[in-house]
Scaffold this active site. Sequence first.
Site, PDB file in Angstrom:
ATOM      1  N   LYS A 151       6.801  23.164 -15.509  1.00  0.00           N
ATOM      2  CA  LYS A 151       5.758  22.051 -15.179  1.00  0.00           C
ATOM      3  C   LYS A 151       5.485  21.933 -13.625  1.00  0.00           C
ATOM      4  O   LYS A 151       4.071  21.911 -13.320  1.00  0.00           O
ATOM      5  CB  LYS A 151       6.480  20.773 -15.478  1.00  0.00           C
ATOM      6  CG  LYS A 151       5.610  19.427 -15.092  1.00  0.00           C
ATOM      7  CD  LYS A 151       6.060  18.144 -15.683  1.00  0.00           C
ATOM      8  CE  LYS A 151       5.084  17.257 -15.228  1.00  0.00           C
ATOM      9  NZ  LYS A 151       5.368  15.906 -15.947  1.00  0.00           N
TER      10      LYS A 151
ATOM     11  N   HIS B  41       8.899   8.332 -27.099  1.00  0.00           N
ATOM     12  CA  HIS B  41       7.816   9.211 -26.632  1.00  0.00           C
ATOM     13  C   HIS B  41       8.090  10.745 -27.143  1.00  0.00           C
ATOM     14  O   HIS B  41       6.929  11.293 -27.673  1.00  0.00           O
ATOM     15  CB  HIS B  41       7.684   9.178 -25.182  1.00  0.00           C
ATOM     16  CG  HIS B  41       6.524  10.286 -24.447  1.00  0.00           C
ATOM     17  ND1 HIS B  41       5.259   9.882 -24.664  1.00  0.00           N
ATOM     18  CD2 HIS B  41       6.707  11.340 -23.796  1.00  0.00           C
ATOM     19  CE1 HIS B  41       4.700  11.032 -24.433  1.00  0.00           C
ATOM     20  NE2 HIS B  41       5.351  11.930 -23.792  1.00  0.00           N
TER      21      HIS B  41
ATOM     22  N   ARG C 121       0.720  -1.040  -0.120  1.00  0.00           N
ATOM     23  CA  ARG C 121       0.167   0.010   0.166  1.00  0.00           C
ATOM     24  C   ARG C 121       0.936   1.263   0.039  1.00  0.00           C
ATOM     25  O   ARG C 121       0.407   2.224   0.449  1.00  0.00           O
ATOM     26  CB  ARG C 121      -1.011   0.007   1.060  1.00  0.00           C
ATOM     27  CG  ARG C 121      -2.043  -1.065   1.015  1.00  0.00           C
ATOM     28  CD  ARG C 121      -3.316  -0.911   1.940  1.00  0.00           C
ATOM     29  NE  ARG C 121      -4.308  -1.752   1.656  1.00  0.00           N
ATOM     30  CZ  ARG C 121      -4.448  -2.857   2.842  1.00  0.00           C
ATOM     31  NH1 ARG C 121      -3.472  -2.803   3.643  1.00  0.00           N
ATOM     32  NH2 ARG C 121      -5.221  -3.785   2.614  1.00  0.00           N
TER      33      ARG C 121
ATOM     34  N   HIS D 168       0.070  10.463 -28.322  1.00  0.00           N
ATOM     35  CA  HIS D 168      -0.212   9.201 -27.600  1.00  0.00           C
ATOM     36  C   HIS D 168      -0.854   8.273 -28.640  1.00  0.00           C
ATOM     37  O   HIS D 168      -0.336   7.146 -28.630  1.00  0.00           O
ATOM     38  CB  HIS D 168      -1.101   9.146 -26.610  1.00  0.00           C
ATOM     39  CG  HIS D 168      -0.489   9.833 -25.272  1.00  0.00           C
ATOM     40  ND1 HIS D 168      -1.010  10.254 -24.177  1.00  0.00           N
ATOM     41  CD2 HIS D 168       1.000   9.555 -24.850  1.00  0.00           C
ATOM     42  CE1 HIS D 168       0.017  10.476 -23.249  1.00  0.00           C
ATOM     43  NE2 HIS D 168       1.206  10.207 -23.704  1.00  0.00           N
TER      44      HIS D 168
ATOM     45  N   GLU E 297       9.522  17.749 -25.177  1.00  0.00           N
ATOM     46  CA  GLU E 297       8.882  18.075 -24.143  1.00  0.00           C
ATOM     47  C   GLU E 297       8.915  19.602 -23.665  1.00  0.00           C
ATOM     48  O   GLU E 297       8.199  20.309 -23.235  1.00  0.00           O
ATOM     49  CB  GLU E 297       8.683  17.085 -23.000  1.00  0.00           C
ATOM     50  CG  GLU E 297       8.085  15.831 -23.139  1.00  0.00           C
ATOM     51  CD  GLU E 297       6.513  15.809 -22.988  1.00  0.00           C
ATOM     52  OE1 GLU E 297       5.912  16.769 -22.528  1.00  0.00           O
ATOM     53  OE2 GLU E 297       5.902  14.751 -23.080  1.00  0.00           O
TER      54      GLU E 297
ATOM     55  N   GLU F  20      -4.969  17.050 -11.937  1.00  0.00           N
ATOM     56  CA  GLU F  20      -5.421  17.303 -13.570  1.00  0.00           C
ATOM     57  C   GLU F  20      -6.930  17.487 -13.763  1.00  0.00           C
ATOM     58  O   GLU F  20      -7.522  16.799 -14.433  1.00  0.00           O
ATOM     59  CB  GLU F  20      -4.940  16.072 -14.364  1.00  0.00           C
ATOM     60  CG  GLU F  20      -4.702  16.443 -15.924  1.00  0.00           C
ATOM     61  CD  GLU F  20      -4.389  15.348 -16.719  1.00  0.00           C
ATOM     62  OE1 GLU F  20      -5.110  14.615 -17.395  1.00  0.00           O
ATOM     63  OE2 GLU F  20      -3.085  15.405 -16.824  1.00  0.00           O
TER      64      GLU F  20
ATOM     65  N   HIS G 114      -0.230  15.755 -26.880  1.00  0.00           N
ATOM     66  CA  HIS G 114      -0.499  14.504 -26.357  1.00  0.00           C
ATOM     67  C   HIS G 114      -1.433  13.454 -26.856  1.00  0.00           C
ATOM     68  O   HIS G 114      -1.429  12.498 -26.770  1.00  0.00           O
ATOM     69  CB  HIS G 114      -0.530  14.441 -24.830  1.00  0.00           C
ATOM     70  CG  HIS G 114       0.895  14.671 -24.504  1.00  0.00           C
ATOM     71  ND1 HIS G 114       1.971  15.763 -24.566  1.00  0.00           N
ATOM     72  CD2 HIS G 114       1.876  13.938 -23.581  1.00  0.00           C
ATOM     73  CE1 HIS G 114       2.972  15.745 -24.135  1.00  0.00           C
ATOM     74  NE2 HIS G 114       3.028  14.653 -23.330  1.00  0.00           N
TER      75      HIS G 114
ATOM     76  N   ARG H 111      -3.696  21.879 -15.313  1.00  0.00           N
ATOM     77  CA  ARG H 111      -2.688  20.771 -15.453  1.00  0.00           C
ATOM     78  C   ARG H 111      -2.838  20.025 -16.823  1.00  0.00           C
ATOM     79  O   ARG H 111      -1.839  19.369 -17.357  1.00  0.00           O
ATOM     80  CB  ARG H 111      -2.501  19.520 -14.569  1.00  0.00           C
ATOM     81  CG  ARG H 111      -1.408  18.734 -14.572  1.00  0.00           C
ATOM     82  CD  ARG H 111      -1.390  17.835 -13.261  1.00  0.00           C
ATOM     83  NE  ARG H 111      -0.256  16.911 -13.942  1.00  0.00           N
ATOM     84  CZ  ARG H 111       0.343  16.136 -12.945  1.00  0.00           C
ATOM     85  NH1 ARG H 111       0.251  16.443 -11.663  1.00  0.00           N
ATOM     86  NH2 ARG H 111       1.336  15.303 -12.968  1.00  0.00           N
TER      87      ARG H 111
ATOM     88  N   LYS I   9       2.724  11.351 -11.502  1.00  0.00           N
ATOM     89  CA  LYS I   9       2.137  10.427 -12.383  1.00  0.00           C
ATOM     90  C   LYS I   9       3.036   9.229 -12.448  1.00  0.00           C
ATOM     91  O   LYS I   9       4.307   9.188 -12.734  1.00  0.00           O
ATOM     92  CB  LYS I   9       1.791  10.986 -13.670  1.00  0.00           C
ATOM     93  CG  LYS I   9       0.793  11.938 -13.955  1.00  0.00           C
ATOM     94  CD  LYS I   9       0.264  12.112 -15.276  1.00  0.00           C
ATOM     95  CE  LYS I   9      -0.899  13.462 -15.473  1.00  0.00           C
ATOM     96  NZ  LYS I   9      -1.030  13.817 -16.904  1.00  0.00           N
TER      97      LYS I   9
ATOM     98  N   ASN J  32      -0.985  18.503 -21.512  1.00  0.00           N
ATOM     99  CA  ASN J  32      -1.211  17.648 -22.559  1.00  0.00           C
ATOM    100  C   ASN J  32      -1.220  18.026 -23.974  1.00  0.00           C
ATOM    101  O   ASN J  32      -1.551  17.502 -24.899  1.00  0.00           O
ATOM    102  CB  ASN J  32      -2.750  17.212 -22.271  1.00  0.00           C
ATOM    103  CG  ASN J  32      -3.038  16.543 -20.996  1.00  0.00           C
ATOM    104  OD1 ASN J  32      -2.064  15.679 -20.572  1.00  0.00           O
ATOM    105  ND2 ASN J  32      -4.001  16.699 -20.407  1.00  0.00           N
TER     106      ASN J  32
END
Length: 379
Positions: A243, A282, A134, A268, A198, A253, A264, A257, A156, A261
């Site tokens: 960032k 990426h 956990r 993606h 990025e 997000e 993206h 935030r 993330k 993206n």
Amino acid sequence: MFFTIIRHFLYVFHIFILILHAILDMEPQKVILSHDLRQVLTDAIADCPHDKLFVLADETTERLCLPVTANFGCMHEARRIVIGATDTHKTLDSLSHVWSELQRMGATRHSLMVNVGGGMVTDLGGFAASTFKRGLAYINIPTTLLAMVDASVGGKTGINFGGLKNEIGVFNNAHSVLLDTVFLRTMDRENLLSGYAEMLKHGLISNTAMWAELLRFDGIERPQDAKAMTVLGRMVADSVAVKQGIVTEDPTEHGIRKALNLGHTAGHAFESMALQRSPLLHGYAVAYGLVVELYLSCMKTGFPQDKMRQTVSFVKEHYGRMAITCDDYPQLIELMHHDKKNQGADINFTLLGDVGDIRINQTATEEEIKEALDFYREY
């Protein structure tokens, strides 16, 4: 009826309070720009009381990057876990291997994990740490430009699943992120460019001066040039600051935030399609996504055409393009429909009215997306 409404209101309010507590309980993330990795890593580990220390690397960073830290006194007791390199190993099998190794070597909730590697390692390692017993604390040492300015910062974590990027994961900040450009000397041109895409995105959502400097800088082609790497180090700090400012304002997000993206939604889709063909770095996918989404920005939110063409020319010169045909459009659009940012049946984009003029929660029709893909193919 009145009491039913009250009960419903109290239930919704209770859920809201639980979510608010979860957000407020996220540990703040320290991002440390290092000029003495031995000292900052020693301090970061000392700041995390632990019973056992683990270090996660992939096969590439084990060979090229762990030797940098091997003689640090703070790492002498670290137990090593190694996974396969590249995004093809950002999988449930690799995650299970990390969990199994943590279990075999007696990790507890009071243990600490140091992730040394690129975005794949920091994403997967952060997820493994966040879910084993956990949750145990972790530190990120990003070794690629992409990880420094993107993957390792912002909390993330996750893995790819079912042919989709980052489909499974959680928000959970690293205790600290240690950035040291010494690792950039181990990188090839393509991986430096992957991270630079990025940074270009951060410039586009920030201000014209930052965006223009990114287009002018030619040191990305000279990783062994000490002067160029010094300048790049300062630019990395600027990029991370963009960032960090956004993530601090909106950690999970729900609002601004989403600015991160940009590029993206389409990116993606390119990246997921490439997983079925020949894997694509990426940052290259993000660069191609920027072309598509800046065109949509010109079409829908008034982004200046001259700035769009300057950015597109930079992408064309440094990144080339992924070969697609009109026959690929249905698959790309279907992949965009699977994007986590979508609400309902609409495909959600972050677009720009100008450099720094962010327009979140924008949608486009399939015909508009096809027109943008036509532009991408022809640029």
